[in-house]
Design an enzyme around this catalytic site. Sequence first.
Site, mmCIF file in Angstrom:
data_model
loop_
_atom_site.group_PDB
_atom_site.id
_atom_site.type_symbol
_atom_site.label_atom_id
_atom_site.label_comp_id
_atom_site.label_asym_id
_atom_site.label_seq_id
_atom_site.Cartn_x
_atom_site.Cartn_y
_atom_site.Cartn_z
ATOM 1 C CG HIS A 132 25.692 6.802 32.322
ATOM 2 N ND1 HIS A 132 25.006 7.917 31.857
ATOM 3 C CD2 HIS A 132 26.865 6.743 32.179
ATOM 4 C CE1 HIS A 132 25.853 8.883 31.634
ATOM 5 N NE2 HIS A 132 27.689 8.024 32.055
ATOM 6 N N GLY A 171 0.990 -0.991 -0.142
ATOM 7 C CA GLY A 171 0.192 0.058 0.152
ATOM 8 C C GLY A 171 0.789 1.682 -0.013
ATOM 9 C CB ALA A 196 4.683 13.519 10.807
ATOM 10 C CB ILE A 197 3.074 14.388 5.508
ATOM 11 C CG1 ILE A 197 2.704 13.201 5.701
ATOM 12 C CG2 ILE A 197 3.551 14.550 3.706
ATOM 13 C CD1 ILE A 197 0.633 12.620 4.975
ATOM 14 N N GLY A 221 -2.859 16.574 4.743
ATOM 15 C CA GLY A 221 -3.813 15.802 5.680
ATOM 16 C C GLY A 221 -4.816 14.954 4.364
ATOM 17 C CB ALA A 248 1.841 2.530 9.097
ATOM 18 C CD GLU A 284 -0.490 24.388 10.673
ATOM 19 O OE1 GLU A 284 -1.667 25.064 11.459
ATOM 20 O OE2 GLU A 284 -0.345 22.907 10.208
#
Length: 463
Positions: free
Chosen positions: A442, A38, A182-183, A269, A317, A202
């Site tokens: 650590h 996909g 994110a994209i 989106g 996903a 944005e």
Amino acid sequence: MDYDLIVIGSGPGGYVAAIRASQLGLKTAIIEKESLGGICLNWGCIPTKALLKSAQVFEYITHAADYGVNINGTGEVNFEAMIKRSRGVADGMSKGVQFLMKKNKIDVIVGFGKLKSKGVVEVKSNDGSTKDITAKHIILATGGRSRELPNLKQDNKKVIGYRQAMILPQQPKSMVVVGSGAIGIEFAYFYNSIGTKVTVVEYLDNIVPLEDEEVSKGLNRILKKQGINIMTSANVESVDTSGNLCKVNVKTATGVEVLEAEVVLSAVGISTNIEGIGLEENGVKTDKGKVLVDDFYRTNVEGVYAIGDIVKGQALAHVASAEGIICVEKIAGQNPEPLNYNNIPGCTYCSPEVASVGYTEKAAKEAGYEIKVGKFPFSASGKASAAGAKDGFVKVIFDAKYGEFLGAHMLGYNVTEMIAEVVTARKLEATGHEIIKSVHPHPTMSEAVMEAAAAAYGEVIHI
């Protein structure tokens, strides 16, 4: 019936559901019109990470002297080779899914699948021929595509979606990215890193608007420092593509500003792929572009199920995969837990990375919690200093009364590999003190989770 289960769509929801069904003894077929895996494997998660790795390698080369490495001359971007490598990685993953289908004895049927009637799926092949196959259970996993806004129509040349952004014939000198999820942020980071002049527009007040406000503001500062122009509370009203450069009219609080760029990337989106798959004809209920399902992904029509981007929940996903497994296990008569959508990790793979899970500080307060908040900056981390990656922080949120781990928000190098600790801790209902007392190795970046938890309780050592 030809099969126990037919899955329409082979993305990370569909192919995972098919494999789990086969493991549980169901005779399974999967229908795919394009490439196995996909969008995620072929045009999303995987190839974008390959591009981002190329950008990271280029950044290492250009900053090699910071690590005591002298390079004769300077690194040079081979854009075509980057794209070629990305496509090669995607092709390899798709071939991997083909192998998994054979291994699990799943029939792969190439074509466009559509619900025809109860238990019947019509498959239209690429040559136009059709055939019917039958199954007791049918899962719709048809995914999504780049969303188009009326004032931002994609021509796939000058105004593009994420798919075209991965296969541009040449590197653009300038780009406007509309949307900072994110994209949008991943592509903005990639193209800026290799020398494209990038502006991000944005609509909301903060970039990566679903993230905790401190993460959004922190990332904003870092990306601006990297050279990305960021405009928030800004709305693209129109794009003129008639000239050599696109003219992007952006409305802000102070008026309309015209940006010029070779390419405009629409990253606002996704839209769901629910058209033409027989939902209306078979009475499957939808609302606002999503198929209505219960906690186990059953639609209102017996024997028909839906998972992934086309149902409620985050369009990710790993969410689709989890939903597919739950759906199939319920079909097979097991007793799976419903998915907790408030314990889903979200990741953005720019540099530095963003990772989060659970409540933001604002959401926790709005939910009525009295909270304890702890932060640990990577500037105080020995591993981050050694890696030359001191930007960012880990922020954790606990319920003050019971110590419940409400959420975590990370900005920094490799934090997408760290967030699963918090997802697991929350699943196991770990408290703040249990995190503090879990000895972390650590030096590691992951120590920051323990240190941030300690900061919430006034026990932090290293700041």
